[in-house]
Design an enzyme around this catalytic site. Sequence first.
Site, mmCIF file in Angstrom:
data_model
loop_
_atom_site.group_PDB
_atom_site.id
_atom_site.type_symbol
_atom_site.label_atom_id
_atom_site.label_comp_id
_atom_site.label_asym_id
_atom_site.label_seq_id
_atom_site.Cartn_x
_atom_site.Cartn_y
_atom_site.Cartn_z
ATOM 1 N N GLU A 33 0.872 -1.174 0.000
ATOM 2 C CA GLU A 33 0.000 0.000 0.000
ATOM 3 C C GLU A 33 0.917 1.235 0.000
ATOM 4 O OE1 GLU A 33 -3.540 -0.365 2.767
ATOM 5 O OE2 GLU A 33 -2.307 -2.029 3.462
ATOM 6 N N ARG A 260 5.114 -13.062 10.366
ATOM 7 C CA ARG A 260 5.702 -11.752 10.112
ATOM 8 C C ARG A 260 7.063 -11.671 10.799
ATOM 9 N NH1 ARG A 260 3.018 -6.953 13.530
ATOM 10 N NH2 ARG A 260 5.086 -6.129 13.081
ATOM 11 N N LYS A 270 3.606 0.249 10.872
ATOM 12 C CA LYS A 270 3.578 1.552 10.195
ATOM 13 C C LYS A 270 2.950 2.619 11.091
ATOM 14 C CE LYS A 270 3.472 0.558 5.238
ATOM 15 N NZ LYS A 270 2.636 0.625 4.022
#
Length: 547
Positions: A33, A260, A270
């Site tokens: 994104e 992850r 983020k």
Amino acid sequence: MTYNIKNNFIKNIIKKDLLKYPEKKINTRFPPEPNGYLHLGHAKSIFLNFNLAKMYNGTCNLRFDDTNPKKENIKYIKSIKKDIKWLGYNWNKKIRFSSDYFQDFYKYAIILIKKKLAYVDQLNKLQIKELRGTLLKKGINSPYRNQTIQENLSLFEKMKNGFFKEGQVCLRAKIDMNSSSLIMRDPVLYRILYKSHHQTKKKWCIYPTYDFSHCISDALEGITYSLCTLEFLENKKLYNWILKKLSFKKNVPQQYEFSRLNLEYTVLSKRKLQLLLNKKIIKSWDDPRMPTISGFRKKGYTANSINNFCEKIGFTKQESMIQLSLLDSCIRKDLNISSYRKMAILQPILIFITNYSKNTSQYLKILNHPHNIKFGYRYLSFSQTIYIEKKDFKKKCLDQKKKLKKNIKIKLRYSYVITIYKIVLDKKKNILFLLAQYDPKTLGKKNIKNNVNFIIHWISQKDSIPAIFKFYSPLFLKKKPEKSKNILNIINPKNYFKKKGYIEKSILKIPLKTSIQFERIGYFFLKKINFKKNLITCNEIISLKKK
């Protein structure tokens, strides 16, 4: 450069698929994104997707999932492209955007409405959340859930034409408000956003959600393996539901999840990284203290070291905390091969060699790399005045009473043996300089270690350039900062500091953004040369491994 992906559950799945369907083409994708810079966790995903495609002669698409123009920016697109290229990867043909398929998403939304599988809800965001329920409490149907197909088509058309305000209505999937999975309780598929889009400008005022657009984009691009982290495990149910209800039958993408990246003393969220920026703890996304790819690059890390790190940690479904020392060892190993050797003094103390002629300088020919002659040679001058490290002197030449030890013989690296015989102090009893004598017979002598107390680095005063050395430490005091309620309370106060010292002049012949090992200190990145002020700035990449 080719990297090896260790055997893991994803590779095993692909191997089995290829045994069953030998002609199957492997297509992966990396779908960031564009709402921030890529971090080390993204590097892990990039490594997996691009290398799997290369390993099986397939392709890997770069697709920006740009469905929220309020958070996205063209600068993030540019930085992401730069990071991927820097890591050494090339995407398949043109760059793709989810916005390329906005017309398709709209058509597919209409198909779901006509199948009575989607409806326009006139509840606001807070009301939807309240009716969704919890893991222990079932959801409640929206009062607008049973509108007719025509009512929904008309309302959706009005949404598209800007009839409603933001948040006034949205398009939801009609699945099951009693589902044990919260994500399947009539999730939002479209919402209204009055914001110009970086690709489509003001053509659209309704935007699909990530969950609706992502699976369709994968299907339209013929992606065979949709690889993501475990946080998207629940989303897989919606991913498969949408593709099934839209009758995608050929080459349906298969989603597989891996753990992850969790790294000691590091935050990879983020949202939390943005908090550090907002609070001005960090200056920018590419600050050398940030775990972003551009931050690592600015600090002086190599692409090869990051790829090697991703290769070593592997891919599993099990969450684990990776030791920071593993990343450190990857960069040290790479820099040991690729870095020039120089000498630098971070806390200088001046020595006068009283039995050496004031007007004489002797040039010593030294390899720029002890194991690689391709780096060439440099000439280091030896003169009457030299700098050594203050900590070397205090630690090795002074006794417990801070008096000068007698007959301490010091080998200057690549040069002579000296003996310090006097400390000259100022009125406040601070050290002004030291007096020493050198032994002219010791230059180039082998097996001299047995005859000296220690060996240190040094720089001739005539051959030195002033420098600023910047040091970066982990941002957080705790190994697992992600588990802290407020990361601002565990900031390491010594995460950044500077020192002023000297570097040997031969460094001016080295290009900027080159890695250098300052002997006995660590690896540094040559950041800036100010020729007017005759000043050099270097970032510390990593210290030398302590023996």
